[in-house]
Design an enzyme around this catalytic site. Structure first.
Site, PDB file in Angstrom:
ATOM      1  N   ASN A  92       3.244  -3.645   1.068  1.00 41.69           N
ATOM      2  CA  ASN A  92       2.260  -3.061   1.985  1.00 41.69           C
ATOM      3  C   ASN A  92       1.046  -3.954   2.077  1.00 41.69           C
ATOM      4  O   ASN A  92       0.733  -4.691   1.136  1.00 41.69           O
ATOM      5  CB  ASN A  92       1.754  -1.702   1.459  1.00 41.69           C
ATOM      6  CG  ASN A  92       2.846  -0.675   1.322  1.00 41.69           C
ATOM      7  OD1 ASN A  92       3.772  -0.614   2.135  1.00 41.69           O
ATOM      8  ND2 ASN A  92       2.760   0.139   0.276  1.00 41.69           N
TER       9      ASN A  92
ATOM     10  N   GLY B 277       1.735  -2.831  -2.238  1.00 41.85           N
ATOM     11  CA  GLY B 277       3.099  -2.290  -2.215  1.00 41.85           C
ATOM     12  C   GLY B 277       3.668  -2.371  -3.618  1.00 41.85           C
ATOM     13  O   GLY B 277       3.598  -3.424  -4.265  1.00 41.85           O
TER      14      GLY B 277
ATOM     15  N   ALA C  98       6.234  -5.331  -4.195  1.00 44.03           N
ATOM     16  CA  ALA C  98       5.636  -6.672  -4.172  1.00 44.03           C
ATOM     17  C   ALA C  98       4.672  -6.851  -5.353  1.00 44.03           C
ATOM     18  O   ALA C  98       4.632  -7.916  -5.975  1.00 44.03           O
ATOM     19  CB  ALA C  98       4.920  -6.896  -2.839  1.00 44.03           C
TER      20      ALA C  98
ATOM     21  N   ASN D 198       4.766   7.739 -15.161  1.00 46.04           N
ATOM     22  CA  ASN D 198       3.542   8.214 -15.796  1.00 46.04           C
ATOM     23  C   ASN D 198       3.764   9.672 -16.229  1.00 46.04           C
ATOM     24  O   ASN D 198       4.840  10.238 -16.004  1.00 46.04           O
ATOM     25  CB  ASN D 198       2.320   8.021 -14.889  1.00 46.04           C
ATOM     26  CG  ASN D 198       2.386   8.841 -13.617  1.00 46.04           C
ATOM     27  OD1 ASN D 198       3.037   9.892 -13.575  1.00 46.04           O
ATOM     28  ND2 ASN D 198       1.740   8.375 -12.570  1.00 46.04           N
TER      29      ASN D 198
ATOM     30  N   GLY E  98      -0.240   0.130 -12.908  1.00 44.17           N
ATOM     31  CA  GLY E  98       1.103   0.561 -13.301  1.00 44.17           C
ATOM     32  C   GLY E  98       2.164  -0.424 -12.833  1.00 44.17           C
ATOM     33  O   GLY E  98       3.175  -0.641 -13.506  1.00 44.17           O
ATOM     34  N   ASP E  99       1.931  -1.033 -11.686  1.00 44.85           N
ATOM     35  CA  ASP E  99       2.888  -2.031 -11.178  1.00 44.85           C
ATOM     36  C   ASP E  99       2.868  -3.289 -12.035  1.00 44.85           C
ATOM     37  O   ASP E  99       3.920  -3.877 -12.320  1.00 44.85           O
ATOM     38  CB  ASP E  99       2.553  -2.379  -9.722  1.00 44.85           C
ATOM     39  CG  ASP E  99       2.663  -1.174  -8.814  1.00 44.85           C
ATOM     40  OD1 ASP E  99       3.490  -0.286  -9.114  1.00 44.85           O
ATOM     41  OD2 ASP E  99       1.915  -1.112  -7.822  1.00 44.85           O
TER      42      ASP E  99
HETATM   43  O1  RIB Z   1       0.822   1.191  -6.942  1.00 41.30           O
HETATM   44  C1  RIB Z   1      -0.177   0.723  -6.079  1.00 41.30           C
HETATM   45  C2  RIB Z   1       0.411   0.466  -4.725  1.00 41.30           C
HETATM   46  O2  RIB Z   1       0.862   1.700  -4.183  1.00 41.30           O
HETATM   47  C3  RIB Z   1      -0.558  -0.069  -3.704  1.00 41.30           C
HETATM   48  O3  RIB Z   1      -0.601  -1.473  -3.693  1.00 41.30           O
HETATM   49  C4  RIB Z   1      -0.076   0.543  -2.412  1.00 41.30           C
HETATM   50  O4  RIB Z   1       0.381  -0.388  -1.478  1.00 41.30           O
HETATM   51  C5  RIB Z   1       1.016   1.536  -2.804  1.00 41.30           C
HETATM   52  O5  RIB Z   1       2.279   1.028  -2.605  1.00 41.30           O
END
Ligand code: RIB
Length: 295
Positions: A12, A40, A43, A182, A238-239
């Site tokens: 995103n 996103g 990504a 989570n 978290g990503d």
């Molecule tokens: O986890 C954070 C992400 O969630 C953001 O970058 C947003 O694009 C959504 O996908």
């Protein structure tokens, strides 16, 4: 394990506004200036696996034919993520509307756009079948996530970050080797963190600034403590955790060791604004995980 990660997921453009507080329904809140940054969950996780986790990483996703796509491709490429499997489709690149309050807490609404047109072709399938770890989230069609899991080679791990929270079809649940959620997502899926093991062989439950809990069948739970930092923006932390966890697993670390590095990476990620823009380097992660300080 050769350190190969394939991330199958969303991309995103994040439209971010700092706000004094998040609005209630029907309310307007005046925020600060608008920022645009690559985001996103998919990504973000690919960038973290490559940049902070030092894994050979490919991203499987779908982007539109627009300028937002270029922003994301530059970020992925800059981190060393392989982008040759990214499809360009006839829909706008996914867009996330993000507000961040003074405590760094975010609220996000996603318009999926191109992400909902993601399909796996022969080239994507081939790369997924070569991976040591296949990592996915839930911002893309569930049948694509299930298909990706089914393509992994024997001995490879399918890691699902079940975010945002959605019901998981039985076939997808059965394919999960490691679930990352989570506390809220754990409650949605199973009631309690421990009950996740009724559904999957292993799970990592992230606890925000309090670290994480590693749960594996027939093993004692491992609690990894959080690392205190100054929180600027929690978006994408978290990503970063998931990407670094996957990279560690692909290098042959056990789940608890990989989660220790991921916890350090997630802590560093909240100290800077943005998602992909806040991913730390592998060196910074190693220093913080070893108890050092990163300036
Ligand atoms: O986890 C954070 C992400 O969630 C953001 O970058 C947003 O694009 C959504 O996908």
């Amino acid at each position: 394990m050769t350190g190969r990660v394939v991330v199958v997921g969303s991309a995103n453009v994040d439209l971010v506004v700092d706000v004094p507080r998040h609005p209630h329904g029907g309310e307007t809140v005046l925020g600060d200036r608008l920022r645009r940054s690559p985001g996103g969950k998919g990504a973000n996780q690919a960038v973290a696996a490559a940049w902070a986790g030092s894994a050979d990483t490919s991203f499987v996703g779908a982007l539109g034919e627009d300028e937002a796509a270029d922003l994301i491709l530059v970020s992925l490429g800059g981190a060393g993520v392989g982008t040759d499997l990214v499809a360009r489709v006839d829909a706008p690149t996914g867009t996330a509307f993000v507000t961040v309050d003074p405590e760094g807490e975010n609220a996000i609404v996603v318009a999926p756009g191109a992400n909902h047109l993601l399909r796996l072709g022969a080239r994507q399938a081939e790369r997924i079948a070569e991976a040591d770890v296949v990592l996915a989230q839930l911002e893309i069609p569930l049948d694509v996530v299930t298909a990706a899991a089914g393509l992994r080679k024997p001995g490879a791990l399918f890691v699902l970050n079940a975010a945002p929270s959605r019901d998981l079809p039985a076939e997808l649940r059965a394919a999960i080797d490691l679930l990352v959620v989570n506390e809220h997502e754990a409650a949605d899926l199973a009631g309690t963190p421990e009950a996740l093991l009724d559904h999957v062989p292993a799970a990592v439950v992230t606890l925000g600034g309090d670290g994480c809990l590693v749960l594996q069948r027939a093993r004692e739970p491992v609690r990894i403590k959080g690392i205190r930092v100054d929180v600027v923006d929690t978006t994408g932390a978290g990503d970063t955790f998931c990407g670094v966890l996957a990279a560690g697993l692909a290098r042959g670390l056990d789940v608890a060791e990989a989660a220790r590095l991921a916890t350090a990476a997630g802590a560093l990620a909240v100290t800077l604004p943005g998602a992909q823009t806040a991913v730390p380097s592998a060196e910074e992660v190693a220093v913080l995980a070893a108890g050092g300080t990163v300036s």
